[in-house]
Write a protein that holds these residues in place. Structure first.
Motif, PDB file in Angstrom:
ATOM      1  N   GLU A  40      -2.749   8.648  -9.884  1.00  0.00           N
ATOM      2  CA  GLU A  40      -3.780   8.176 -10.817  1.00  0.00           C
ATOM      3  C   GLU A  40      -3.345   8.364 -12.261  1.00  0.00           C
ATOM      4  O   GLU A  40      -3.547   7.495 -13.101  1.00  0.00           O
ATOM      5  CB  GLU A  40      -5.094   8.936 -10.586  1.00  0.00           C
ATOM      6  CG  GLU A  40      -5.899   8.445  -9.434  1.00  0.00           C
ATOM      7  CD  GLU A  40      -7.198   9.233  -9.265  1.00  0.00           C
ATOM      8  OE1 GLU A  40      -7.582   9.969 -10.199  1.00  0.00           O
ATOM      9  OE2 GLU A  40      -7.816   9.104  -8.202  1.00  0.00           O
TER      10      GLU A  40
ATOM     11  N   PRO B 119      -1.155   0.835  -8.805  1.00  0.00           N
ATOM     12  CA  PRO B 119      -2.610   0.717  -8.895  1.00  0.00           C
ATOM     13  C   PRO B 119      -3.267   1.672  -7.896  1.00  0.00           C
ATOM     14  O   PRO B 119      -2.858   1.734  -6.737  1.00  0.00           O
ATOM     15  CB  PRO B 119      -2.896  -0.736  -8.522  1.00  0.00           C
ATOM     16  CG  PRO B 119      -1.583  -1.419  -8.449  1.00  0.00           C
ATOM     17  CD  PRO B 119      -0.524  -0.392  -8.368  1.00  0.00           C
ATOM     18  N   ILE B 120      -4.266   2.395  -8.330  1.00  0.00           N
ATOM     19  CA  ILE B 120      -4.924   3.393  -7.469  1.00  0.00           C
ATOM     20  C   ILE B 120      -5.636   2.719  -6.303  1.00  0.00           C
ATOM     21  O   ILE B 120      -5.846   3.341  -5.258  1.00  0.00           O
ATOM     22  CB  ILE B 120      -5.875   4.298  -8.294  1.00  0.00           C
ATOM     23  CG1 ILE B 120      -6.255   5.556  -7.494  1.00  0.00           C
ATOM     24  CG2 ILE B 120      -7.090   3.538  -8.744  1.00  0.00           C
ATOM     25  CD1 ILE B 120      -5.118   6.460  -7.147  1.00  0.00           C
ATOM     26  N   ASP B 121      -5.995   1.442  -6.443  1.00  0.00           N
ATOM     27  CA  ASP B 121      -6.639   0.715  -5.341  1.00  0.00           C
ATOM     28  C   ASP B 121      -5.695   0.550  -4.149  1.00  0.00           C
ATOM     29  O   ASP B 121      -6.140   0.323  -3.028  1.00  0.00           O
ATOM     30  CB  ASP B 121      -7.100  -0.669  -5.810  1.00  0.00           C
ATOM     31  CG  ASP B 121      -8.101  -0.564  -6.952  1.00  0.00           C
ATOM     32  OD1 ASP B 121      -8.759   0.492  -7.052  1.00  0.00           O
ATOM     33  OD2 ASP B 121      -8.215  -1.521  -7.735  1.00  0.00           O
ATOM     34  N   ASN B 122      -4.378   0.627  -4.391  1.00  0.00           N
ATOM     35  CA  ASN B 122      -3.393   0.437  -3.329  1.00  0.00           C
ATOM     36  C   ASN B 122      -3.005   1.744  -2.648  1.00  0.00           C
ATOM     37  O   ASN B 122      -2.076   1.768  -1.864  1.00  0.00           O
ATOM     38  CB  ASN B 122      -2.130  -0.222  -3.898  1.00  0.00           C
ATOM     39  CG  ASN B 122      -2.385  -1.631  -4.361  1.00  0.00           C
ATOM     40  OD1 ASN B 122      -3.499  -2.000  -4.668  1.00  0.00           O
ATOM     41  ND2 ASN B 122      -1.353  -2.439  -4.426  1.00  0.00           N
TER      42      ASN B 122
ATOM     43  N   GLN C 111       0.832  -1.197   0.000  1.00  0.00           N
ATOM     44  CA  GLN C 111       0.000   0.000   0.000  1.00  0.00           C
ATOM     45  C   GLN C 111       0.865   1.244   0.000  1.00  0.00           C
ATOM     46  O   GLN C 111       1.931   1.269   0.599  1.00  0.00           O
ATOM     47  CB  GLN C 111      -0.880   0.052   1.253  1.00  0.00           C
ATOM     48  CG  GLN C 111      -2.122  -0.745   1.166  1.00  0.00           C
ATOM     49  CD  GLN C 111      -3.038  -0.429   2.336  1.00  0.00           C
ATOM     50  OE1 GLN C 111      -2.617   0.054   3.360  1.00  0.00           O
ATOM     51  NE2 GLN C 111      -4.315  -0.725   2.154  1.00  0.00           N
TER      52      GLN C 111
END
Length: 199
Positions: free
Chosen positions: A172, A182-185, A103
């Motif tokens: 992003e 990855p933006i999810d992380n 993360q």
């Protein structure tokens, strides 16, 4: 005294040897077999340079290489190569899993009532050079940015000012050195200073 005559020999300059490098393991083509991704190297070479593939890995070339080895040595060599390749694939899979589980934490830290700094932690897990990222942030936001160690002993980037939202936007977009995250992380956190106990 007569001076000894120096023999004059004309040597012609030879052109430099052209060495082709593998795009997978970055070794010269004839040394791919010593790398950890030999199977991928062979596939790449077969697709890109079929003539060179035939030169190094055709049946005749392999028989010429292995012709001097005994059958036991050949089977042992093949087992070692398969074991080495499986180990390299497992290592690559573990690195990919670690990368996907990592993360990036963007923390807005309040210094005083009106002053803030932004801390970015976890970029190194995605192969990003922290010094280059700090320089990019400093140029983008026209503020100070530096790489420091946090209390846990891990490196993080400290950017002067409240720029956490802008950093998320940069990640992003994948701008500059921030490609491949990855933006999810990405996680945004706000930290306020602890209030001092009244005496």
């Amino acid at each position: 005294m007569a001076e000894a005559e120096q023999p004059t020999t004309e040597t012609q300059a030879r052109p430099p040897i052209q060495v082709r490098y593998c795009q997978v393991c970055t070794f010269p083509l004839e040394y791919c077999e010593f790398g950890s991704s030999f199977k991928k190297c062979k596939e790449w070479l077969q697709n890109e340079e079929p003539d060179l593939y035939d030169k190094y890995y055709s049946e005749e070339a392999m028989q010429a290489k292995l012709g001097t080895l005994s059958l036991e040595a050949q089977s042992k060599l093949e087992k070692e190569a398969a074991k080495k390749e499986a180990k390299a694939e497992a290592k690559a899979d573990a690195a990919l899993k670690k990368k996907l589980a990592s993360q990036v934490t963007i923390k807005r830290i309040e210094r005083t009532k009106r002053k803030h700094v932004t801390s970015v932690h976890g970029l190194e897990a995605f192969g990003i050079d922290l010094k280059k990222a700090a320089k990019q942030f400093a140029q983008k936001f026209a503020t100070g940015a530096s790489v420091t160690k946090n209390p846990q002993g891990l490196e993080e980037i400290i950017v002067q000012g409240d720029v956490s939202g802008e950093i998320v936007e940069l990640i992003e977009e994948g701008a500059g050195v921030l490609k491949g995250i990855p933006i999810d992380n990405v996680v945004e956190v706000e930290e306020k200073p602890k209030k001092k106990a009244a005496e």
